[in-house]
Design an enzyme around this catalytic site. Structure first.
Site, short mmCIF file in Angstrom:
data_model
loop_
_atom_site.label_atom_id
_atom_site.label_comp_id
_atom_site.label_asym_id
_atom_site.label_seq_id
_atom_site.Cartn_x
_atom_site.Cartn_y
_atom_site.Cartn_z
N THR A 102 33.55 47.09 39.12
CA THR A 102 33.29 47.42 40.29
C THR A 102 33.85 48.78 40.24
O THR A 102 35.17 49.21 40.36
CB THR A 102 33.88 46.69 41.58
OG1 THR A 102 33.28 44.80 41.17
CG2 THR A 102 33.73 47.33 43.15
N LYS A 161 28.56 45.41 46.66
CA LYS A 161 29.81 45.45 46.57
C LYS A 161 31.00 45.96 47.02
O LYS A 161 31.98 44.32 48.33
CB LYS A 161 29.97 45.47 44.56
CG LYS A 161 30.94 44.79 44.83
CD LYS A 161 31.25 43.31 44.65
CE LYS A 161 32.82 42.99 43.65
NZ LYS A 161 32.77 42.93 41.87
N LYS A 218 41.59 48.30 44.63
CA LYS A 218 41.26 49.54 43.79
C LYS A 218 39.42 49.18 44.28
O LYS A 218 39.67 50.52 45.14
CB LYS A 218 40.72 49.30 42.25
CG LYS A 218 39.76 50.11 41.38
CD LYS A 218 38.60 50.02 41.13
CE LYS A 218 38.33 48.54 40.43
NZ LYS A 218 37.42 47.71 40.59
#
Length: 284
Positions: free
Chosen positions: A95, A170, A238
């Site tokens: 990701t 995502k 993150k």
């Protein structure tokens, strides 16, 4: 198709194992070689570098922590581009962000390498069970060709759109996961303070309108006092940072996501980033 997997961590290892069971896994690579030993015992080739892996496969799946790690795997010394031939397909299943995905696609195209961004959700449990949800960005015809690969470890496979759309979808998912987890942790804190039976609280939260993936996956672990990661807090921090960067660029007001990012930043600052995302209550 001969498939290789770079990155044999919490998610990559079970995904690779499903590919092996499907007869698709040709090679693996992990920076810490000991993590590849279970595959070596199964007769899978353990590559010395991403370049070595790229020479032996038609599809190279990358499952590492963040965009700079993907960049190193692809373009660093001993990287994929050094061993790739034209026609190789790189699938980034880690990701990061739509910007990074488009950047990777453009750079790889100069070497005749095709690219899909295909991040996953469902955590370690779904990776082990082979029921991940996969969001894919890139050329749709290429996506269709690779569906047998995705079906080896995925249950819900969604073509999101052009390159970068998988990562975009995502990041939307990560905002919802983060806020669901904040809600779960804070609700549980109130339940404890009120002296409620937490098993009964869990029964209600798991069956009523409050139910969510966070409740299903992480509430049982919280009740056991198990803070081990199915998904690390540092990784969610993150992901939220990437999501907020996109939102701010478009002048979107997302106060809930902003709060979640600040909370997960505190987890990382306090040295708790390697715990699961459900351990958020440790900072309260």
């Amino acid at each position: 198709m001969r498939v290789g997997v770079v990155g044999l961590g919490i998610m990559g290892a079970p995904m690779a194992m499903h590919l092996h069971k499907a007869g698709l896994l040709a090679a693996v690579y992990n920076r810490t070689r000991s993590k590849a030993e279970p595959f070596q015992k199964l007769g899978v080739y353990v590559a010395d570098s991403p370049a070595d892996l790229a020479r032996r496969v038609d599809v190279a799946i990358i499952m590492v922590s963040d965009a700079p790690d993907v960049e190193q795997v692809l373009f660093g010394q001993g990287g994929v581009v050094e061993g790739a031939r034209p026609g190789l397909v790189v699938v980034d299943m880690s990701t990061n962000s739509p910007d990074w995905a488009r950047r990777f696609a453009e750079r790889l195209a100069k070497h005749g390498i095709k690219f899909l961004d295909a991040p996953v959700t469902g955590g370690q449990k779904a990776a082990v069970e082979g029921t991940l949800t996969i969001m894919v960005g890139g050329d749709e015809a290429l996506f269709r060709q690779l569906e047998p690969v995705f079906k080896a470890f995925g249950k819900t496979i969604v073509y999101a759109g052009p390159v970068g759309y998988g990562q975009a979808m995502k990041l939307v998912n990560q905002i919802v996961i983060a806020l669901n987890t904040v809600a779960m942790v804070e609700g549980l804190r109130l339940a404890k303070a009120l002296g409620l039976d937490l098993e009964k609280v869990a029964q209600v939260l798991s069956s009523g309108s409050a139910r969510s993936g966070s409740i299903e996956l992480y509430l049982p672990k919280l009740l056991r006092g198990d803070m081990s990661p199915g998904f690390k807090a540092a990784h969610l921090k993150k992901d939220l940072a990437y999501a907020l960067e996109l939102a701010h660029r478009m002048n979107l007001f997302v106060p809930g996501a902003s709060l979640a990012l600040e909370l997960y930043k505190k987890m990382v600052e306090r040295g708790l980033g390697e715990l699961g995302i459900h351990a958020l209550g440790e900072i309260y």
